[in-house]
Design an enzyme around this catalytic site. Structure first.
Site, PDB file in Angstrom:
ATOM      1  N   HIS A 122      -8.347  -3.432  -2.003  1.00 26.12           N
ATOM      2  CA  HIS A 122      -9.108  -2.928  -3.154  1.00 26.12           C
ATOM      3  C   HIS A 122     -10.027  -4.017  -3.706  1.00 26.12           C
ATOM      4  O   HIS A 122     -11.201  -3.753  -3.987  1.00 26.12           O
ATOM      5  CB  HIS A 122      -8.159  -2.455  -4.254  1.00 26.12           C
ATOM      6  CG  HIS A 122      -7.626  -1.073  -4.026  1.00 26.12           C
ATOM      7  ND1 HIS A 122      -7.441  -0.546  -2.771  1.00 26.12           N
ATOM      8  CD2 HIS A 122      -7.226  -0.101  -4.899  1.00 26.12           C
ATOM      9  CE1 HIS A 122      -6.958   0.678  -2.878  1.00 26.12           C
ATOM     10  NE2 HIS A 122      -6.816   0.984  -4.161  1.00 26.12           N
TER      11      HIS A 122
ATOM     12  N   HIS B 155      -0.758  -6.312  -7.046  1.00 28.47           N
ATOM     13  CA  HIS B 155      -0.847  -7.439  -6.120  1.00 28.47           C
ATOM     14  C   HIS B 155      -0.491  -8.785  -6.759  1.00 28.47           C
ATOM     15  O   HIS B 155      -0.554  -8.965  -7.976  1.00 28.47           O
ATOM     16  CB  HIS B 155      -2.250  -7.542  -5.511  1.00 28.47           C
ATOM     17  CG  HIS B 155      -2.573  -6.440  -4.545  1.00 28.47           C
ATOM     18  ND1 HIS B 155      -2.079  -6.400  -3.261  1.00 28.47           N
ATOM     19  CD2 HIS B 155      -3.366  -5.339  -4.674  1.00 28.47           C
ATOM     20  CE1 HIS B 155      -2.543  -5.331  -2.646  1.00 28.47           C
ATOM     21  NE2 HIS B 155      -3.312  -4.657  -3.482  1.00 28.47           N
TER      22      HIS B 155
END
Length: 260
Positions: free
Chosen positions: A155, A215
């Site tokens: 992303h 993340h």
């Protein structure tokens, strides 16, 4: 369509500010760093966007490259054909889409490979029981288990790279704004330009959400750096060379006969 014209004028004026174009890429590094700190300190409350099932993620981010190409391809064709309808010129400009797609594909596949070779399959979120029957993330998760590997943020990569890609390829609008285009091409060009800018806003927002909610810091930083490198090595290095797709038209249209 007068309102659209005003929006286009304001957007063109914004992107023509040297500081905006020259420093836009730094925004992603800043957001990634600041968002990672906020996430590690748990200073950001859970919201609708902290779930990966939010509508923007499901219907836009997960197919972000498709949205980018869907809007940018007709814009690139229409805007560049206003400068020249030479087959070689348009072919070179379309090649930039192919190059960008290759960069997207190579990077995302590399991220998947790294996660596979560095990961293991766990039967639960804990690290006590490992299922060695599955050696890839896909097979592990298909079986209902958890895969833990070095997950470079796709992303962070694609949202940064797509935003910079759009910024570069919409640059000719600064010159087409005052060109004598017929009504229909002008309307289509304006609508595509507004849509592309809206997509950039969505990409930057979702990049920020990724930074504060998902993340590990190094995963996001590495993904962001890959996106910035993909942009820099093409638009700031290779595309300046004669044996390349070249940069989008950068000259003023005064004295240039347009094709309408």
């Amino acid at each position: 369509m007068a309102a659209v014209d005003v929006i286009v004028d304001n957007l063109v004026t914004l992107w023509r500010i040297p500081a905006v174009r020259q420093n836009f890429h730094w925004i992603f590094l800043l957001i990634s760093a600041a968002g990672s700190i906020l996430k590690e300190l748990e200073l950001v409350p859970q919201t609708y966007f902290s779930s990966n099932r939010n509508a923007l993620n499901v219907y836009f981010v997960k197919v972000s490259w498709g949205w980018t190409l869907l809007l940018l391809t007709p814009f690139l064709l229409l805007s560049n054909s206003s400068f020249s309808r030479s087959a070689s010129f348009l072919g070179r400009r379309l090649l930039s889409l192919a190059v960008a797609t290759i960069i997207w594909y190579i990077c995302t596949e590399a991220f998947f490979y790294v996660e596979d070779v560095t990961g293991s399959c766990f039967e639960s979120d804990g690290v006590d029981v490992i299922s060695k029957d599955f050696i890839t993330k896909v097979s592990c998760r298909r079986a209902g288990y958890q895969w833990q590997g070095y997950d470079i943020s796709g992303h962070s990569f694609i949202l940064a790279y797509s935003s910079l890609f759009i910024m570069e390829e919409t640059a000719p609008m600064a010159f087409l704004k005052t060109a004598s285009l017929s009504a229909l091409p002008r309307m289509v060009l304006n609508l595509l330009y507004v849509a592309l800018n809206l997509i950039v806003i969505v990409w930057v927002w979702m990049f920020a959400c990724t930074s504060v909610y998902f993340h590990d810091p190094s995963h996001k930083l590495l993904g962001t750096i890959c996106g910035l490198l993909g942009w820099y090595l093409t638009y700031r290095v290779w595309y300046l060379k004669p044996w390349s797709p070249g940069l989008p038209p950068q000259r003023h249209l005064k004295g240039l006969k347009l094709h309408t």
